[in-house]
Design a protein around this motif. Structure first.
Motif, PDB file in Angstrom:
ATOM      1  N   HIS A   4       0.809  -1.223   0.000  1.00  0.00           N
ATOM      2  CA  HIS A   4       0.000   0.000   0.000  1.00  0.00           C
ATOM      3  C   HIS A   4       0.837   1.266   0.000  1.00  0.00           C
ATOM      4  CE1 HIS A   4       0.983   0.678   4.241  1.00  0.00           C
ATOM      5  NE2 HIS A   4       0.685  -0.591   4.472  1.00  0.00           N
ATOM      6  N   ARG A  24      -6.251  10.100  10.925  1.00  0.00           N
ATOM      7  CA  ARG A  24      -7.136  10.237   9.762  1.00  0.00           C
ATOM      8  C   ARG A  24      -6.429   9.657   8.537  1.00  0.00           C
ATOM      9  NH1 ARG A  24      -7.342  14.912  12.881  1.00  0.00           N
ATOM     10  NH2 ARG A  24      -9.437  15.434  13.679  1.00  0.00           N
ATOM     11  N   ALA A  46      -7.273   8.283   5.819  1.00  0.00           N
ATOM     12  CA  ALA A  46      -7.760   8.596   4.475  1.00  0.00           C
ATOM     13  C   ALA A  46      -7.223   9.927   3.960  1.00  0.00           C
ATOM     14  CB  ALA A  46      -9.293   8.620   4.470  1.00  0.00           C
TER      15      ALA A  46
END
Length: 258
Positions: free
Chosen positions: A2, A77, A79
């Motif tokens: 990722h 956070r 994202a």
């Protein structure tokens, strides 16, 4: 994968840090340990960490920073993050970073604690000693492949430089002063019970990581082959005669997989 793991040299470089409270203070300490110069939002910088608790304020700050082309870490956070900060095992100059891509900081922390317990406190001294000995090592092993094999053997479990064992400050000197010799070619056969590389035993994975040459049947999967060193020579059967220098791994598939 990722994310691309990268170690950044931040000594003397500006990093924007926004936010107050314990979380922001923890990020401040981490940045200072890395040598960064902490600056405010309007300063020129390539990286920023947003540790603002209020959701609306945090999102607005992230948007402003990204509009300027700055890479942002938004605490808690994932994202909104362009990069994440890993859990760190520090044996300077050896650093081990553990990341879940923001999925679970708790899992990364738990793994860090397990690894911390495994690694000797003096492991950084071993890294420094190997670096200082590079000219001596090159003189003893002028051939790059032979040099890598010698270092791999020294760092093997139970070897004179086993990184998980407590070695003395003079361990590298003692290793280099002994009769190093030249090991004959070795052949290890691995019969694969599964096409899944996660089913390899620890010993099999270690052999693949050390191999100079991989000889394999056509049915062996790319996923298995990719567990070998990137610079290891790969060839299909038959075995070469004579064997090449170093460690050759012969990969066969169990008859039940055919």
């Amino acid at each position: 994968m990722h994310s691309l793991p990268v170690f950044l040299r931040l000594t003397g470089r500006p990093v924007i840090l926004l936010g107050d409270g314990d979380t922001a203070e923890a990020k401040r300490r981490l940045l200072l340990r890395a040598g960064a110069v902490i600056v405010g939002e309007t300063a020129s910088a390539a990286l920023a960490i947003v540790a603002i608790e209020d959701e609306t304020e945090a999102q607005a700050a992230v948007a402003r920073l990204k509009a300027r082309g700055i890479l942002v870490n938004a605490v808690d956070r994932p994202a909104l993050c362009d990069f994440t900060l890993p859990a760190i095992v520090d044996r300077d100059p050896l650093l081990i970073a553990i990341s879940t891509g923001g999925a679970s900081a708790g899992l990364a922390k738990a793994l860090r604690q397990r690894i911390e317990a495994l690694l000797p406190a003096g492991l950084g001294r071993l890294a420094d000693a190997l670096h200082a000995a590079r000219p001596h090592i090159r003189a003893l092993f002028p051939d790059a492949a032979g040099r890598r094999r010698a270092i791999d053997a020294a760092l093997d479990p139970g070897g004179p430089l086993d990184p998980l064992a407590e070695t003395g400050a003079d361990a590298v000197d003692r290793w280099l002063d002994r009769d190093t010799g030249h090991a004959p070619p070795r052949l290890i056969e691995i019969v694969l019970r599964s096409p899944d590389p996660d089913q390899l035993t620890l010993a099999e994975a270690r052999w693949l990581a050390q191999a100079d040459t991989i000889v394999h049947e056509a049915a062996v999967t790319v996923a298995i082959l990719d567990r070998a060193r990137a610079d290891a020579a790969r060839r299909a059967l038959p075995l070469p005669d004579p064997l090449p220098a170093g460690l050759t791994i012969l990969l066969r598939t169990h008859p039940t997989l055919l």
